[in-house]
Design a protein around this motif. Sequence first.
Motif, mmCIF file in Angstrom:
data_model
loop_
_atom_site.group_PDB
_atom_site.id
_atom_site.type_symbol
_atom_site.label_atom_id
_atom_site.label_comp_id
_atom_site.label_asym_id
_atom_site.label_seq_id
_atom_site.Cartn_x
_atom_site.Cartn_y
_atom_site.Cartn_z
ATOM 1 N N THR A 34 -2.929 0.774 -0.306
ATOM 2 C CA THR A 34 -2.347 0.337 -1.737
ATOM 3 C C THR A 34 -0.828 -0.076 -1.793
ATOM 4 O OG1 THR A 34 -1.997 2.414 -2.529
ATOM 5 C CG2 THR A 34 -4.010 1.509 -3.065
ATOM 6 N N SER A 35 -0.257 0.222 -0.682
ATOM 7 C CA SER A 35 1.305 -0.269 -0.840
ATOM 8 C C SER A 35 1.416 -1.613 -0.387
ATOM 9 C CB SER A 35 1.921 0.723 0.183
ATOM 10 O OG SER A 35 1.894 2.119 -0.066
ATOM 11 N N LEU A 36 0.533 -2.465 -0.075
ATOM 12 C CA LEU A 36 0.779 -3.922 0.159
ATOM 13 C C LEU A 36 -0.070 -4.631 -0.574
ATOM 14 C CD1 LEU A 36 0.640 -3.888 4.104
ATOM 15 C CD2 LEU A 36 2.380 -4.545 2.736
ATOM 16 N N ASN A 37 0.612 -5.691 -1.327
ATOM 17 C CA ASN A 37 -0.266 -6.549 -2.237
ATOM 18 C C ASN A 37 -1.326 -7.061 -1.617
ATOM 19 O OD1 ASN A 37 -0.598 -8.386 -4.293
ATOM 20 N ND2 ASN A 37 1.608 -8.908 -4.705
ATOM 21 N N PRO A 38 -2.540 -7.207 -2.275
ATOM 22 C CA PRO A 38 -3.867 -7.563 -1.690
ATOM 23 C C PRO A 38 -4.001 -8.870 -1.507
ATOM 24 C CG PRO A 38 -4.221 -6.498 -3.786
ATOM 25 C CD PRO A 38 -2.730 -6.227 -3.434
ATOM 26 N N VAL A 39 -3.093 -9.650 -2.194
ATOM 27 C CA VAL A 39 -3.252 -11.196 -2.359
ATOM 28 C C VAL A 39 -2.355 -12.002 -1.611
ATOM 29 C CG1 VAL A 39 -4.578 -11.079 -4.555
ATOM 30 C CG2 VAL A 39 -2.200 -11.391 -4.420
ATOM 31 N N LEU A 40 -1.453 -11.169 -0.997
ATOM 32 C CA LEU A 40 -0.384 -12.048 0.009
ATOM 33 C C LEU A 40 -0.506 -11.522 1.324
ATOM 34 C CD1 LEU A 40 2.784 -11.133 -2.229
ATOM 35 C CD2 LEU A 40 1.355 -13.045 -2.230
ATOM 36 N N GLN A 95 4.842 -10.362 3.256
ATOM 37 C CA GLN A 95 5.317 -8.971 2.537
ATOM 38 C C GLN A 95 6.282 -8.472 3.369
ATOM 39 O OE1 GLN A 95 2.716 -6.913 0.348
ATOM 40 N NE2 GLN A 95 0.918 -8.167 1.221
ATOM 41 N N HIS A 102 -6.398 -6.295 3.272
ATOM 42 C CA HIS A 102 -7.692 -5.666 3.631
ATOM 43 C C HIS A 102 -8.099 -5.875 5.043
ATOM 44 C CE1 HIS A 102 -9.121 -9.714 2.749
ATOM 45 N NE2 HIS A 102 -10.181 -9.508 3.419
#
Lengths: 267, 260
Positions: B95-101, B106, B147
């Motif tokens: 959850t520490s990385l933005n799922p849409v980028l 990042q 993901h």
Amino acid sequence: MKQRLNPMLLFGGAVSLLTVGAALLGAFWTPYNPTAVSAVEKFCPPSLVHLLGTDNFGRDVFSRVLQGMGASLLIAACVVAIGCLLGTAIGCLCGYFGGPADFLLTRLCDVVTAFPSVLLALVVVSLAGRGTAQIILALGVLFIPSFARLVRGEAARCRDASYIQSARLMGVSHGRILLAHILPNLRGVLVPAIVIGFNNAILSEASMSFLGLGVQPPFPSLGSMLSDSQTYLQRAPWYAFSAGAAIALLILGFSLLGEGLQRRRRA
Amino acid sequence: MLQVEHLSVQFPGGAAPAVEHVSFSLNRGEILGLVGESGSGKSVTAQCLAGLLLPDAEVTGTICLEGQELIGASPAQLRAIRGKEVAMVFQEPMTSLNPVLRVERQVEEALRIHTHLNGRQRRDKALAAMAEAELPDPAALGCRYPHQLSGGQLQRAMIAAALVSEPKYLLCDEITTALDVTVQAQILDLLGKLSRERNMGVLFISHDLRLVKKLCHRALVMRGGRIVETGAVEELFHAPREAYTRRLLDAIPTRDSKLR
């Protein structure tokens, strides 16, 4: 990752493409001048000369439908643009920062939602006069809350996510977090909402024009055509049918598209 | 040097302070372990160092980073430090990385904030940091979305994102907890190597004493918001002075311990 296109999306997309294409065509070319009156050709039934017949002034219904669809789409696009831009801005700020301003703006949105749309449109029209710009303004304001509420929820969810915290730990400012980190996350909810909003805007515009508050004659609009055709329902059923079918096609296309997009998002 | 003195944190409505009179220092090139059971104040301490606490928490004491006081610093001052002087890696890589980028986008984020490099230079540095974090084929992985990566890869990507602006201190909050044992060991080796090569101070927060023993030079033991024992890892583990530390050590399952 490959996703199968669901039939709803496919069919909705095809119908939308057809209507948007027809409207675009109508913007540049129509078989006849849609406002040209002809005393001789009053109430011609559909034929090869006039595909959808003529109306009480002898104007070509097909040409009027094409241009009316264009007007509907243009107004809907402006309305959704106002609602989406302002709604997203308000929703982002409210959801991300929270606090008393959030409470106040959310309640304000509730107030606007509680207002019957026709009433608000009547208020705007009685203050600013009839016309296309006025109806866009009135409907645009009405569309803000639905976008604001949707975006607010998403932004609030993102705010507490650890990827936003870690962005803050990299020294990213609030403005940049909103624009570069939260905004891309909203795409998933915004795209279906925009399509469904489009659909609602077309319907609202048609009802406003039906009541004579929208596009002013002699310029064609699907709502006002439907309203005019009532009087001649028995004499010229093709007139009412054409205007009604055009509205139905527009809405069918966009609602299927919106529904399909939303299903794909959930899947 | 990162110097913390008499740090206390009181949350509104909390009966006891979450952290009370915590003092320690972290030198560059040193790996300091911070151990304790859940709720002992480890994470709150780390959040304090990063300035991430809720505004209504009452923080007293001093946190001094290379002569600059962090408590009471303005948001702009904090932003200038975060990611550049001090970076932090979290527990949950998923959850520490933005799922849409995209991942590479990042990893280079800190460079966008703290440097004036152009896109290509940023990308080169980001890929170099990913390679340093031992991500295989950084160019290909960088184009993927979070993901599509495994937990270990994500955690390495987070470490790369933290490293890219060459921070002097790295705060690691339970970064191996969500990973399986073999990946844990690799990440520990990586941290040790990075700390040596970059002369970087690492605060390694964990509830797993074995990891602390393996990686750290010194360790702090926290309980109930206070530091109960501190010392070099060898001393601490072989001759604990505090009863609590001994109990923590006894709780490590060994080959001989019986299942109850």
